[in-house]
Design a protein around this motif. Structure first.
Motif, mmCIF file in Angstrom:
data_model
loop_
_atom_site.group_PDB
_atom_site.id
_atom_site.type_symbol
_atom_site.label_atom_id
_atom_site.label_comp_id
_atom_site.label_asym_id
_atom_site.label_seq_id
_atom_site.Cartn_x
_atom_site.Cartn_y
_atom_site.Cartn_z
ATOM 1 N N UNK A 19 0.524 -1.236 -0.014
ATOM 2 C CA UNK A 19 0.038 -0.080 -0.001
ATOM 3 C C UNK A 19 0.922 1.344 -0.067
ATOM 4 N N UNK A 20 2.178 0.960 0.271
ATOM 5 C CA UNK A 20 3.028 2.112 0.375
ATOM 6 C C UNK A 20 3.057 2.856 -1.176
ATOM 7 N N UNK A 21 3.047 1.958 -2.110
ATOM 8 C CA UNK A 21 3.289 2.500 -3.383
ATOM 9 C C UNK A 21 1.875 3.103 -4.081
ATOM 10 N N UNK A 22 0.639 3.204 -3.355
ATOM 11 C CA UNK A 22 -0.348 3.492 -3.877
ATOM 12 C C UNK A 22 -0.293 4.908 -4.524
ATOM 13 N N UNK A 23 0.216 5.893 -3.702
ATOM 14 C CA UNK A 23 0.281 7.149 -4.185
ATOM 15 C C UNK A 23 1.075 7.468 -5.146
ATOM 16 N N UNK A 24 2.108 6.581 -5.371
ATOM 17 C CA UNK A 24 3.144 6.601 -6.665
ATOM 18 C C UNK A 24 2.479 6.384 -7.787
ATOM 19 N N UNK A 25 1.614 5.459 -7.654
ATOM 20 C CA UNK A 25 0.936 4.722 -8.730
ATOM 21 C C UNK A 25 -0.024 5.821 -9.205
ATOM 22 N N UNK A 26 -0.829 6.364 -8.555
ATOM 23 C CA UNK A 26 -1.840 7.259 -8.489
ATOM 24 C C UNK A 26 -1.260 8.307 -9.058
ATOM 25 N N UNK A 27 -0.338 9.188 -8.947
ATOM 26 C CA UNK A 27 0.228 10.027 -9.060
ATOM 27 C C UNK A 27 -0.333 11.210 -8.437
ATOM 28 N N UNK A 28 0.009 12.643 -8.755
ATOM 29 C CA UNK A 28 -0.374 13.896 -8.186
ATOM 30 C C UNK A 28 -1.748 14.023 -8.443
ATOM 31 N N UNK A 29 -2.391 14.526 -7.411
ATOM 32 C CA UNK A 29 -3.933 14.715 -7.816
ATOM 33 C C UNK A 29 -4.195 15.833 -9.038
ATOM 34 N N UNK A 30 -3.224 16.410 -9.127
ATOM 35 C CA UNK A 30 -3.341 17.496 -10.676
ATOM 36 C C UNK A 30 -2.130 17.749 -11.087
ATOM 37 N N UNK A 31 -1.938 17.576 -12.370
ATOM 38 C CA UNK A 31 -0.551 17.965 -13.226
ATOM 39 C C UNK A 31 -1.006 18.725 -14.331
ATOM 40 N N UNK A 32 -0.917 20.224 -14.380
ATOM 41 C CA UNK A 32 -1.350 21.166 -15.561
ATOM 42 C C UNK A 32 -0.822 22.448 -15.148
ATOM 43 N N UNK A 33 -1.071 23.358 -16.010
ATOM 44 C CA UNK A 33 -0.713 24.530 -15.814
ATOM 45 C C UNK A 33 -1.957 25.546 -16.133
ATOM 46 N N UNK A 34 -2.097 26.759 -15.525
ATOM 47 C CA UNK A 34 -3.267 27.366 -15.601
ATOM 48 C C UNK A 34 -3.141 28.922 -15.780
#
Length: 475
Positions: free
Chosen positions: A204-219
């Protein structure tokens, strides 16, 4: 159908305003303003229902229902190709900055002073090669290279560690707060490396890595007077939503978002649950000074989202509604086709969403984030089925823009907000000011909104209905 408007049920927030705010009694002109707060929804009828609406003089637009809960509509060619290109150019010219999640915008405000430590400044000076005041993964690797065991890690292993113990907000970069924490991370990094090399890593420690950051963009954010000087888009929104121009013109600035391959926004809600103890973001500045100083959190009060695609995306980048039209809403042991899925993770479970919309230049997507309160006629309960997000861009670029139509469920606060935005003050005016007076006071919208006309709720133009059953929808 237009829901009748009644006064809201008194709340703690309402009492504070009534006891301290100036002139909240609705006199003649004030009552006319209250009438403009009538809100209604476009009837969805059923999935697949197509109607044609005159959203621009002499031009019909197709409006198709694609979900009932929440009510979601697609409007092809809502924006012209030239309008899309212009919005992209304005956003680029204005400067695209790194996007933050909606949750961060809900939290405490802060500062304005430079609290950057000497350590952080020196670390940025030495390792921030692109001079953006953040450390990406490779820059962080160089900054930590003197810690025992770091240089022996493969790139993928270091990425793993970066995600697990260094990147606290999961945005694939270290900000100044995270950089400052590096001063205390030496021992933690060494312990993590030993544990990783020994194979002592829990799945379960790899969960966040696999899911990635919540948001990846520029605005970028664009003011209405910049992107819609002739009010063409504003008038189209008024015709589509059936809401009064006061509501549309006082809503949030337009957000333009740019994604490159790998860019995404995991499933989220655009608005917040009703909470009488927290002010809406758009009306928070109207609270009395003594209570405003104690406001540490706010919430988003967005009745409607209108999303525009500003270009085609070569592959990926779909907008997904994971639980649209689901029978129930529960995130515990969420199942799809007999499999356990994570509806928030659109990097891995995009195709499992109940509704997926492919980017198409000029297409608009409109949905309702809230129900209507049948008692007050104002903003009702948050519709949790409006959960949505942007899937990973796999190839090419993705450009979108958002218009959020904001409303406070507190009737008096919304009226006060309109007075301030449209008339430059809190007191109701009984007469019309000249356009020159309003321009001089900075109220560019006044001339368009002060006309004593029937609420736009009653003037939505639905001209033709195209549907297998071919029945007209009464409004």
């Amino acid at each position: 159908m237009v829901t009748s408007l009644k006064k809201s049920v008194p709340s703690t927030r309402e009492k504070v305003v009534k006891n301290t705010a100036e002139d909240l009694t609705l006199a003649n002109h004030g009552q006319k303003m209250a009438d403009r707060l009538q809100i209604a929804k476009l009837p969805p009828v059923e999935v697949g229902y197509v109607r044609q609406m005159e959203l621009k003089p002499g031009k019909l637009y197709e409006v198709k229902t694609v979900a009932m809960n929440p009510e979601i509509f697609l409007i092809p060619e809502f924006l012209s190709s030239d309008e899309c290109d212009r919005l992209k150019a304005l956003a680029t010219e204005n400067g695209l900055i790194k996007s933050k999640t909606v949750y961060k915008s809900n939290i405490k405000g802060g500062g304005g002073t430079d609290n950057t430590s000497l350590y952080t400044k020196e670390t940025l000076r030495l390792f921030d090669q692109d001079n953006n005041n953040f450390l990406n993964v490779s820059e962080t690797y160089r900054a930590l290279s003197k810690i025992e065991g770091v240089v022996s890690l493969s790139q993928s292993s270091f990425n793993y560690m970066f995600d697990e113990i260094l990147d606290f907000n999961s945005d694939r970069e270290l900000d100044q707060v995270e950089i400052q924490k590096l001063t205390k991370m030496t021992t933690k990094v060494e312990k993590w490396i030993k544990r990783y090399k020994s194979g002592d890593v829990k799945p379960n420690e790899a969960k966040r890595r696999r899911m990635g950051p919540p948001r990846l963009s520029r605005q970028a954010w664009l003011e209405r007077k910049v992107y819609d000087k002739d009010r063409e888009l504003t008038n189209r929104l008024i015709a589509l939503t059936g809401l009064h121009s006061d509501i549309i013109t006082t809503s949030e600035n337009m957000q333009v978002v740019y994604y490159t391959p790998g860019g995404h926004y995991h499933a989220h809600h655009d608005s917040s649950d009703l909470d009488l103890n927290l002010p809406c973001e758009h009306t928070r500045q109207l609270y009395p000074k003594e209570s405003h100083n104690n406001i540490k959190e706010i919430r988003l009060c967005r009745f409607i989202t209108v999303l525009y695609y500003l270009d085609d995306t070569e592959e990926g980048g779909e907008t997904a509604f994971p639980v649209a039209d689901n029978d129930t809403y529960t995130m515990v042991d969420y199942q799809k086709d007999g499999r356990a899925v994570n509806p928030y993770d659109l990097s891995n479970y995009c195709k499992d969403a109940n509704l997926i919309i492919k980017p198409r230049k000029g297409l608009a997507v409109m949905w309702y984030n809230h129900h209507i309160n049948n008692t007050t006629g104002m903003l009702g309960e948050h519709n949790l089925f409006s959960l949505h997000g942007g899937c990973d861009v796999l190839k090419g670029e993705k450009w979108i823009a958002n218009n959020w139509i904001a409303l406070d469920e507190n009737h008096d606060m919304q009226i006060k907000f309109h007075r301030k935005q449209l008339y430059g003050g809190n007191k109701a005016r009984t007469g019309k000011s000249s356009s020159k007076e309003q321009v001089e006071s900075g109220n560019e919208n006044y001339v368009d909104t002060v006309k004593e006309t029937k609420s736009d709720c009653n003037s939505r133009q639905e001209v033709v209905v195209s549907h297998p059953d071919a029945t007209r929808v009464p409004l």
